[in-house]
Design a protein around this motif. Sequence first.
Motif, PDB file in Angstrom:
ATOM      1  N   ALA A 294       0.789  -0.896   0.047  1.00  0.00           N
ATOM      2  CA  ALA A 294       0.222  -0.118  -0.002  1.00  0.00           C
ATOM      3  C   ALA A 294       1.239   1.074  -0.324  1.00  0.00           C
ATOM      4  CB  ALA A 294      -0.901  -0.129   1.141  1.00  0.00           C
ATOM      5  N   PHE A 295       0.525   1.910  -0.936  1.00  0.00           N
ATOM      6  CA  PHE A 295       1.634   2.915  -1.304  1.00  0.00           C
ATOM      7  C   PHE A 295       1.005   4.010  -0.479  1.00  0.00           C
ATOM      8  CE2 PHE A 295       3.135   6.206  -4.697  1.00  0.00           C
ATOM      9  CZ  PHE A 295       3.307   6.970  -4.279  1.00  0.00           C
ATOM     10  N   CYS A 296       1.393   4.568   0.485  1.00  0.00           N
ATOM     11  CA  CYS A 296       1.159   6.010   1.375  1.00  0.00           C
ATOM     12  C   CYS A 296       1.950   7.177   0.854  1.00  0.00           C
ATOM     13  CB  CYS A 296       0.890   5.646   3.073  1.00  0.00           C
ATOM     14  SG  CYS A 296      -0.417   3.784   2.966  1.00  0.00           S
ATOM     15  N   PRO A 297       1.639   7.885  -0.109  1.00  0.00           N
ATOM     16  CA  PRO A 297       2.718   8.815  -0.442  1.00  0.00           C
ATOM     17  C   PRO A 297       2.374  10.068   0.542  1.00  0.00           C
ATOM     18  CG  PRO A 297       0.528   9.086  -1.543  1.00  0.00           C
ATOM     19  CD  PRO A 297       0.529   7.892  -1.462  1.00  0.00           C
ATOM     20  N   SER A 298       1.365  10.511   1.375  1.00  0.00           N
ATOM     21  CA  SER A 298       1.362  12.238   1.934  1.00  0.00           C
ATOM     22  C   SER A 298       2.062  11.611   2.670  1.00  0.00           C
ATOM     23  CB  SER A 298      -0.330  12.311   2.229  1.00  0.00           C
ATOM     24  OG  SER A 298      -0.983  11.604   3.046  1.00  0.00           O
ATOM     25  N   MET A 318       5.326  -6.965  -8.305  1.00  0.00           N
ATOM     26  CA  MET A 318       5.439  -6.663  -6.729  1.00  0.00           C
ATOM     27  C   MET A 318       3.818  -5.536  -7.144  1.00  0.00           C
ATOM     28  SD  MET A 318       6.727  -4.790  -4.061  1.00  0.00           S
ATOM     29  CE  MET A 318       6.409  -3.016  -4.253  1.00  0.00           C
ATOM     30  N   ALA A 319       2.552  -6.022  -6.888  1.00  0.00           N
ATOM     31  CA  ALA A 319       1.675  -4.962  -7.192  1.00  0.00           C
ATOM     32  C   ALA A 319       1.214  -4.515  -6.234  1.00  0.00           C
ATOM     33  CB  ALA A 319       0.050  -5.486  -6.622  1.00  0.00           C
ATOM     34  N   PHE A 320       0.705  -3.307  -6.254  1.00  0.00           N
ATOM     35  CA  PHE A 320       0.319  -1.630  -5.286  1.00  0.00           C
ATOM     36  C   PHE A 320      -0.481  -1.525  -5.594  1.00  0.00           C
ATOM     37  CE2 PHE A 320       3.091   0.175  -8.553  1.00  0.00           C
ATOM     38  CZ  PHE A 320       2.024   1.093  -9.288  1.00  0.00           C
ATOM     39  N   SER A 321      -0.783  -0.684  -4.528  1.00  0.00           N
ATOM     40  CA  SER A 321      -1.791   0.283  -4.261  1.00  0.00           C
ATOM     41  C   SER A 321      -1.762   1.840  -3.743  1.00  0.00           C
ATOM     42  CB  SER A 321      -3.373  -0.961  -3.480  1.00  0.00           C
ATOM     43  OG  SER A 321      -2.496  -1.070  -2.432  1.00  0.00           O
ATOM     44  N   TYR A 322      -3.079   2.581  -3.529  1.00  0.00           N
ATOM     45  CA  TYR A 322      -3.184   3.592  -3.005  1.00  0.00           C
ATOM     46  C   TYR A 322      -3.164   3.637  -1.456  1.00  0.00           C
ATOM     47  CZ  TYR A 322      -0.847   5.027  -7.911  1.00  0.00           C
ATOM     48  OH  TYR A 322      -0.294   4.695  -8.810  1.00  0.00           O
ATOM     49  N   ALA A 323      -3.009   4.350  -0.797  1.00  0.00           N
ATOM     50  CA  ALA A 323      -4.061   4.676  -0.181  1.00  0.00           C
ATOM     51  C   ALA A 323      -3.571   5.615   1.386  1.00  0.00           C
ATOM     52  CB  ALA A 323      -3.331   3.434   1.031  1.00  0.00           C
ATOM     53  N   SER A 324      -4.337   6.077   1.788  1.00  0.00           N
ATOM     54  CA  SER A 324      -4.206   7.537   2.910  1.00  0.00           C
ATOM     55  C   SER A 324      -3.426   7.384   3.976  1.00  0.00           C
ATOM     56  CB  SER A 324      -5.665   8.429   3.350  1.00  0.00           C
ATOM     57  OG  SER A 324      -6.173   7.036   4.157  1.00  0.00           O
ATOM     58  N   ASP A 325      -2.868   6.321   4.675  1.00  0.00           N
ATOM     59  CA  ASP A 325      -2.536   6.088   6.364  1.00  0.00           C
ATOM     60  C   ASP A 325      -3.098   7.368   7.091  1.00  0.00           C
ATOM     61  OD1 ASP A 325      -1.290   4.730   8.324  1.00  0.00           O
ATOM     62  OD2 ASP A 325       0.619   6.232   6.744  1.00  0.00           O
ATOM     63  N   ILE A 326      -4.139   7.113   6.769  1.00  0.00           N
ATOM     64  CA  ILE A 326      -4.686   8.578   8.211  1.00  0.00           C
ATOM     65  C   ILE A 326      -4.283   7.488   9.420  1.00  0.00           C
ATOM     66  CG2 ILE A 326      -6.810   9.016   9.549  1.00  0.00           C
ATOM     67  CD1 ILE A 326      -5.244  10.866   6.795  1.00  0.00           C
ATOM     68  N   GLY A 327      -3.869   8.153  10.784  1.00  0.00           N
ATOM     69  CA  GLY A 327      -3.975   9.799  10.664  1.00  0.00           C
ATOM     70  C   GLY A 327      -2.242  10.099  10.620  1.00  0.00           C
ATOM     71  N   ALA A 328      -1.099   9.261   9.972  1.00  0.00           N
ATOM     72  CA  ALA A 328       0.400   9.820   9.492  1.00  0.00           C
ATOM     73  C   ALA A 328      -0.298  10.404   8.690  1.00  0.00           C
ATOM     74  CB  ALA A 328       0.962   9.532   9.337  1.00  0.00           C
ATOM     75  N   GLY A 329      -1.149  10.679   7.240  1.00  0.00           N
ATOM     76  CA  GLY A 329      -1.587  10.903   5.933  1.00  0.00           C
ATOM     77  C   GLY A 329      -2.599  11.723   6.297  1.00  0.00           C
ATOM     78  N   THR A 330      -2.264  12.922   5.415  1.00  0.00           N
ATOM     79  CA  THR A 330      -2.749  13.988   5.357  1.00  0.00           C
ATOM     80  C   THR A 330      -4.155  14.700   5.604  1.00  0.00           C
ATOM     81  OG1 THR A 330      -1.508  15.023   4.205  1.00  0.00           O
ATOM     82  CG2 THR A 330       0.112  15.298   6.277  1.00  0.00           C
ATOM     83  N   ASP A 331      -4.479  13.629   4.361  1.00  0.00           N
ATOM     84  CA  ASP A 331      -6.175  13.944   3.754  1.00  0.00           C
ATOM     85  C   ASP A 331      -6.637  12.263   3.959  1.00  0.00           C
ATOM     86  OD1 ASP A 331      -8.361  15.046   2.653  1.00  0.00           O
ATOM     87  OD2 ASP A 331      -7.629  16.657   1.965  1.00  0.00           O
ATOM     88  N   LEU A 332      -8.150  12.500   4.109  1.00  0.00           N
ATOM     89  CA  LEU A 332      -8.835  11.010   3.972  1.00  0.00           C
ATOM     90  C   LEU A 332      -9.265  11.304   2.445  1.00  0.00           C
ATOM     91  CD1 LEU A 332     -11.019  11.229   7.001  1.00  0.00           C
ATOM     92  CD2 LEU A 332      -9.560   9.162   5.812  1.00  0.00           C
TER      93      LEU A 332
END
Length: 439
Positions: A294-298, A318-332
């Motif tokens: 899970a790629f958690c860019p923010s 390698m498979a990857f996806s996009y994710a927010s990783d709240i709460g270190a992520g900055t936006d849902l």
Amino acid sequence: MTSSTNTLIRAELVSFARNPGEGDKPSPGSLEHYGDGLLWLQGQHIHAVGHFSELAPSLPEGSEVLDYRGKLIMPGFIDTHVHYVQLDVMASYGRQLLDWLNDYTFPEECRFANHAHAEALSNAFLDEMLRAGTTTAQVFGSSHPGSMDAFFSACNKRQLRMLAGKVLMDRNAPEGLLDAASGIADTERLIEDWHNSQRLGYSVTPRFAPTSTKTQMDAAGALLRNDPTLWLQTHLAENSCELDWVAELFPGNQDYLSVYEKAGLVGPRSTFAHGIHLDNGMRTRLAERGANIAFCPSSNLFLGSGLFDRYAAQETGMAFSYASDIGAGTDLSGFDTLKSAYQVGQLSGQPLTAWQGFYGLTHGNAKTLALDSHIGQLAPSFEADFVVIDSNATPLLTRRIQRCSTLGERLFALMILADDRAIYETWAAGKCQHQRDQS
């Protein structure tokens, strides 16, 4: 608006049947776009999708059509890694990973021993997710089983498709979060109560190797072997100090990934958040076992963890996806996740197109979670989870969209400039569950 079974919506429709490739234009047959389209729902599922002019003659006599012309409908956004229990520590002053856990995460998660608090935060989190256009997520709870009872119950009331699990952690955390005596038994009970209940799935959830003993991780692996329909979520190679800690705690292992491999945690339904500090050998082993990152860019930018290597993932399969990783992520918001992914890509010489971004946020994420037979496309028989996007939600967005001459330009403008104000409505299970102008 609706009959007992039919809901008819006229709007511009965009969906991806498969990966569009890395080119400036989507590969042939990957994009499904109807400038004046009709989305025909029957109950919780999509019955038909196509050009309005072609489907209109077959509509039931006297049908009322919801006219959303001027709006854009896409499949509901999917978030593959998020902590609902960290909603209230978003935007806490930046630390790197291990300090973040000790200073913010662990104290916050102790509050979820209180069931009323878990109920309140479950509903607040789902409200915010739907406001952001996200209809499915893979979610971490706290180590308290009640945190998951509250969350799953809230999801079922809204008929949402969700994956989630109670955090397993039996060392290196505050006493109030440790579950050495009961963690596996509590997980087994939660699986019995909630896995495959309505639209729910259970993700076995060891937080990460430093907070679980080998005994606990081996037991988690046994759960997966006993029921291959379960999912697995944890963290891997987010921070360089984390790698050093794992090497100290698990001496004699080949690398960080081998700790999980030995426990039987690496398989086709396994999601490992971050995966920044991997070599190609680890990427290849993940690919061979069908696991994904899970790629958690923010979040990676916020904590200064590093830049995910998207091209290396693709080259190794390698498979990857996009994710927010709240709460270190900055936006849902999925828009924000894609904007941050674009910025990470620019820093790495790996530009992200709008085609790749929105495919990833919808069909791509569904595929990595083994949910692509249910969600991720606007197609007959798929579950009716989708977002209605207002490309004129803000004056600045309107000005930019007016200068766009192609769909690709409009999608890229949304990826960079849009936020939750652009989510006009969010539908899940065939029902409108968020309306911007009534929230």
